[in-house]
Design a protein around this motif. Structure first.
Motif, short mmCIF file in Angstrom:
data_model
loop_
_atom_site.label_atom_id
_atom_site.label_comp_id
_atom_site.label_asym_id
_atom_site.label_seq_id
_atom_site.Cartn_x
_atom_site.Cartn_y
_atom_site.Cartn_z
N HIS A 34 0.95 -1.17 -0.10
CA HIS A 34 -0.12 0.06 0.09
C HIS A 34 0.96 1.17 -0.04
N VAL A 35 0.69 2.22 -0.98
CA VAL A 35 1.63 3.41 -1.01
C VAL A 35 0.67 4.37 -1.42
N GLY A 36 0.94 5.61 -0.91
CA GLY A 36 0.26 7.23 -1.21
C GLY A 36 -0.85 7.36 -0.16
N VAL A 38 0.54 -3.72 -6.23
CA VAL A 38 0.71 -2.30 -5.81
C VAL A 38 -0.48 -1.85 -5.65
N LYS A 39 -1.20 -1.38 -4.49
CA LYS A 39 -2.08 -0.66 -4.23
C LYS A 39 -1.88 0.84 -3.76
N ALA A 40 -2.23 1.68 -4.96
CA ALA A 40 -1.76 2.94 -4.63
C ALA A 40 -2.95 4.03 -4.63
N TRP A 48 7.65 8.63 -16.05
CA TRP A 48 9.20 8.34 -16.24
C TRP A 48 9.79 8.85 -14.76
N ASP A 49 9.53 9.86 -14.09
CA ASP A 49 9.89 10.08 -12.64
C ASP A 49 9.73 8.89 -11.55
N GLU A 50 8.54 8.19 -11.84
CA GLU A 50 8.18 7.00 -11.12
C GLU A 50 9.25 5.93 -11.30
N LEU A 51 9.62 5.78 -12.52
CA LEU A 51 10.71 4.83 -12.86
C LEU A 51 11.99 5.12 -12.16
N VAL A 52 12.26 6.28 -12.54
CA VAL A 52 13.55 6.90 -11.92
C VAL A 52 13.60 6.65 -10.29
N GLY A 53 12.45 6.71 -9.66
CA GLY A 53 12.41 6.69 -8.33
C GLY A 53 12.29 5.39 -7.99
N THR A 54 11.91 4.35 -9.04
CA THR A 54 12.06 2.75 -8.48
C THR A 54 13.43 2.53 -8.69
N LEU A 107 9.50 4.52 -3.11
CA LEU A 107 8.79 3.86 -2.06
C LEU A 107 8.73 2.23 -2.56
N ILE A 108 8.32 2.32 -3.88
CA ILE A 108 8.08 0.90 -4.29
C ILE A 108 9.41 -0.09 -4.53
N GLY A 109 10.05 0.83 -5.14
CA GLY A 109 11.47 0.01 -5.26
C GLY A 109 12.30 0.09 -3.91
N GLU A 110 12.03 0.76 -2.94
CA GLU A 110 12.63 0.42 -1.91
C GLU A 110 12.00 -0.52 -1.17
#
Length: 358
Positions: free
Chosen positions: A10-12, A149-151, A74-80, A23-26
């Motif tokens: 659960h995220v967000g 992933v539940k966002a 794209w930013d989401e991917l960079v964060g992952t 957070l997903i990547g972590e």
């Protein structure tokens, strides 16, 4: 998932897309790193190709087009990448593998077959039921490398997505609180039908998770000029409709509305006229499905659990392709049920009530 419930993160709501990806990547860093390490397609084909002048140029073109059209994703991917501690290039190549592989010189292909996903769907909308039943088939390396992933997004929209480790939610299936759901089937256009450097299919399906309704979802599928083709099984929970949509480069698209006759889709184009690879695996599953009834949920699940064909069964157990899970989307009950193992056995991993907003 082999031992029990598929893990849900659960995220967000998050302040930025980068934060959500981080957070997903972590959270799944070990799973993502494990996949990257074991993925032979990445290690032996995509990474070597990306180090060549031609491959580097293609990666740059894909980055420009997808970053420009979908800056948040794209930013989401960079964060992952940052959250997982995996190099960004590795994450990009996982997400853009379908857009990269057609351009890998044949002499660089290893003995590892260029096969990473082959899915099957049974779709029915009649007076008694409205269902989409989907086998999520992938390369055996993906076993143990998926999660849910539940966002919750800042504007209140929420989505749930079955996610391959290191990839955007979702290249497989998902749904949101507006009542839009989907499953996906890869399709095999010939190289002359592919546009180098176009929009990646993972970005389109990530965008679908934010659709407000059926018309908006269709717009999100139709508008981007994709690099390779794809097949979307688009489900409108509120309107009780299911559309099978086949796409190709240069904004080509064909729509089939599912009705009372069960509609089976594997991994070849059925109604969009296009030059395509003749896939014996997909053709075999298509022929076998035509012989089996699917006039109830139980029979649809049994069809997707069929192992009659020795070489190309509908339900796959290796050595290359493996059915990772089966999902049943019950439109009338607004319930998503994920099965582990052969769906004939009815072994439920996750049952999710969709909680559709009015």
């Amino acid at each position: 998932m082999d031992g029990g419930t598929l893990e849900t993160f659960h995220v967000g709501p998050c302040g930025t897309s980068y934060e959500m990806g981080y957070l997903i990547g972590e959270r799944f860093s070990n799973v993502i790193r494990s996949r990257v390490e074991k993925d032979l397609m990445l290690q032996e084909q995509l990474l070597p190709f990306a180090s060549t002048a031609e491959g580097h140029s293609l990666v740059e073109a894909l980055e420009r087009s997808n970053k420009e059209r979908y800056p948040r994703y794209w930013d989401e991917l960079v964060g992952t990448a940052r959250g997982s501690g995996v190099p960004l290039l590795h994450i990009l190549l996982l997400n853009l593998r379908k857009e990269m592989l057609p351009f890998v010189p044949k002499e660089e292909l290893t003995k590892e077959p260029v096969v990473d996903d082959d899915c099957s769907d049974v779709l029915v909308v009649n007076d008694a039921m409205a269902i989409a039943v989907h086998n999520e088939d992938g390369n055996v390396v993906l076993v143990g490398h998926t999660y849910l992933v539940k966002a919750v997004l800042p504007r209140g929209l929420s989505f749930t997505a079955y996610t391959y480790a290191g990839e955007l939610p979702s290249c497989a299936f998902g749904f949101n609180s507006h009542g839009v759901a989907f499953t996906l089937n890869s399709v095999p256009p010939l190289n002359n039908e592919i546009m180098a450097g176009g929009i990646g299919r993972n970005f389109v399906s990530r965008d679908l998770l934010e659709a407000y309704g059926l018309d908006d979802a269709l717009h999100r599928i139709r508008k981007p000029n994709v690099s390779v083709g794809h097949c979307y099984n688009l489900i409108d929970i509120k309107g009780r409709r299911i559309l099978n949509i086949e796409t190709a480069s240069n904004n080509r698209l064909s729509i089939h509305e599912v009705g009372e006759d069960p509609f089976f889709h594997a991994n070849m184009y059925l109604h969009l006229k296009i030059d395509q690879i003749q896939d014996e695996n997909s053709s075999s599953r298509q022929k076998r499905a035509a012989m089996l009834p699917a006039d109830s949920q139980e029979r649809a699940l049994s069809l997707l659990g069929d192992t009659n064909h020795e070489k190309y069964p509908i339900f796959m157990t290796g050595p290359i392709l493996h059915t990772l899970c089966t999902v049943l989307i019950d439109v009338d009950r607004a319930i998503v049920t994920i099965y582990k193992g052969n769906p004939k056995n009815g072994d439920v991993s996750n049952e999710i009530h969709m909680n559709i907003s009015l």
